[in-house]
Write a protein that holds these residues in place. Structure first.
Motif, short mmCIF file in Angstrom:
data_model
loop_
_atom_site.label_atom_id
_atom_site.label_comp_id
_atom_site.label_asym_id
_atom_site.label_seq_id
_atom_site.Cartn_x
_atom_site.Cartn_y
_atom_site.Cartn_z
N ILE A 73 7.80 8.99 -1.75
CA ILE A 73 7.00 8.81 -2.97
C ILE A 73 6.07 9.99 -3.17
O ILE A 73 5.90 10.49 -4.29
N TRP A 74 5.48 10.46 -2.10
CA TRP A 74 4.54 11.57 -2.22
C TRP A 74 5.25 12.92 -2.34
O TRP A 74 4.69 13.88 -2.86
N ALA A 75 6.50 13.00 -1.86
CA ALA A 75 7.21 14.28 -1.87
C ALA A 75 7.97 14.53 -3.16
O ALA A 75 8.10 15.69 -3.59
N LEU A 76 8.50 13.47 -3.80
CA LEU A 76 9.36 13.64 -4.97
C LEU A 76 8.61 13.32 -6.26
O LEU A 76 7.84 12.36 -6.31
N PRO A 77 8.82 14.10 -7.31
CA PRO A 77 8.21 13.78 -8.61
C PRO A 77 8.71 12.43 -9.11
O PRO A 77 9.87 12.06 -8.88
N PRO A 78 7.87 11.68 -9.83
CA PRO A 78 8.27 10.35 -10.30
C PRO A 78 9.56 10.37 -11.12
O PRO A 78 10.40 9.48 -10.96
N ASN A 79 9.73 11.34 -12.02
CA ASN A 79 10.93 11.37 -12.85
C ASN A 79 12.18 11.50 -12.00
O ASN A 79 13.22 10.89 -12.30
N SER B 246 1.02 3.51 -3.64
CA SER B 246 1.26 4.94 -3.50
C SER B 246 1.96 5.52 -4.72
O SER B 246 1.70 6.66 -5.11
N SER B 247 2.85 4.74 -5.36
CA SER B 247 3.51 5.21 -6.57
C SER B 247 2.50 5.48 -7.69
O SER B 247 2.69 6.39 -8.50
N THR C 203 0.82 -1.21 0.00
CA THR C 203 0.00 0.00 0.00
C THR C 203 0.86 1.26 0.00
O THR C 203 0.59 2.22 -0.73
N MET C 204 1.92 1.25 0.78
CA MET C 204 2.71 2.46 0.98
C MET C 204 3.82 2.62 -0.07
O MET C 204 4.45 3.69 -0.12
#
Length: 311
Positions: free
Chosen positions: A291-297, A255-256, A250-251
């Motif tokens: 995961i929530w703080a950093l942009p995926p790229n 989350s991703s 889940t996390m």
């Protein structure tokens, strides 16, 4: 072609003639020659039919479906058409190294379990770097759901399985098919259900024998983010996971998929799901926050720099 090949290789495809022909040629170049290749074309695709007909090898069989049903459905239909006692799967955008089936058949023959499933490590190839996954193999007695979901660092791939690495008995595929309609985590879902079947044992080849092409400039199912569907699947599949694995999935993975929404409500919903039905560890919280703080790229670039070797 022999009347009963040793391995049936199932390749689902749709609208990617160049990629699927590369995949087929890689299978036909295996050191194991007693095989058949079943390409399941998922819906009308004249270009794909025309490209495959240029491959002059009697071991190639083409199954064209009248309408699109998705990759899991195509894999199931290919497995049903298989004539060999073993079925191996290959996604049309991936490649096998020449000894892949030879190594898997040897490991299967050494296994005492009546229904061995044999996977391999792979080379995770992105535009920036290559890395080998999984980074470690399962430990004795380790719950498989925890092996496949828990992280020992900030990046995925400690434990891992991917469809193009899997070889399984044809009998098992008839009794435990892929879940039709599931867009993501198809191999995780299948593996966790398969190992609950009597007589099944999962083994890994220690060497990487598959090239997993992570081309980021083209449409791929694994780049889509149907997080709501995945959450529904996770809730319906809770019995397949230990509490630690449920929280970790889940996390991290879920989350991703959801983080691009930048929604505080979704953030809180997933955190509550992990804490309410799972048992998060300290690293799960760190993973969740980054995961929530950093942009995926940026996360992908950092992962490749830390884990990969530059290409």
């Amino acid at each position: 072609m022999p009347s009963t090949p040793e391995v049936s290789v199932v390749i689902p495809t749709r609208f990617r003639p160049e990629l699927v022909t590369r995949a087929v040629r890689g299978v036909l170049a295996q050191t194991v020659t007693d095989l058949e290749v079943i390409v399941v074309i998922d819906g009308p695709a004249e270009d794909t039919h025309a490209a495959l007909k240029l491959i002059d090898d009697k071991r190639l069989r083409i199954v064209g479906l009248p309408e699109r049903g998705g990759a899991p459905n195509a894999r199931n239909l290919g497995a049903q058409a298989a004539r060999a006692p073993w079925v191996a799967f290959l996604d049309d955008d991936d490649e096998w190294l020449p000894a892949k089936l030879e190594v898997q058949l040897r490991l299967a023959g050494e296994c005492a379990a009546p229904l061995p499933v044999v996977a391999t490590r792979l080379i995770n190839r992105t535009p920036r770097a290559d890395s080998v996954m999984p980074r470690r193999l399962p430990e004795p007695g380790e719950p498989l759901s925890e092996y496949l979901t828990l992280r020992r660092g900030l990046f995925y791939g400690d434990g891992f399985i991917q469809t193009s690495t899997i070889m399984a008995p044809a009998r098992l595929m008839s009794e435990v098919p892929f879940t039709v309609g599931l867009r993501r985590q198809q191999e995780l879902d299948w593996t966790l259900r398969a190992v609950r079947h009597p007589g099944v044992e999962l083994r890994y080849a220690s060497e990487p024998l598959v090239v997993w092409h992570q081309d980021e400039n083209r449409e791929r199912i694994s780049l889509a983010n149907p997080w709501e569907q995945q959450l529904e699947w996770l809730r319906d599949s809770r019995e397949l996971f230990t509490p630690r694995a449920y929280a970790a999935f889940t996390m991290s993975v879920l989350s991703s998929m959801a983080a691009p929404t930048r929604s505080r409500e979704v953030f809180r919903e997933l955190l509550a799901e992990a804490r309410g039905h799972g048992r998060p560890g300290p690293l799960d919280y760190v993973t969740f926050l980054q995961i929530w703080a950093l942009p995926p790229n940026l996360r992908h670039t950092l992962r490749d720099r830390v884990l990969g070797r530059r290409r």
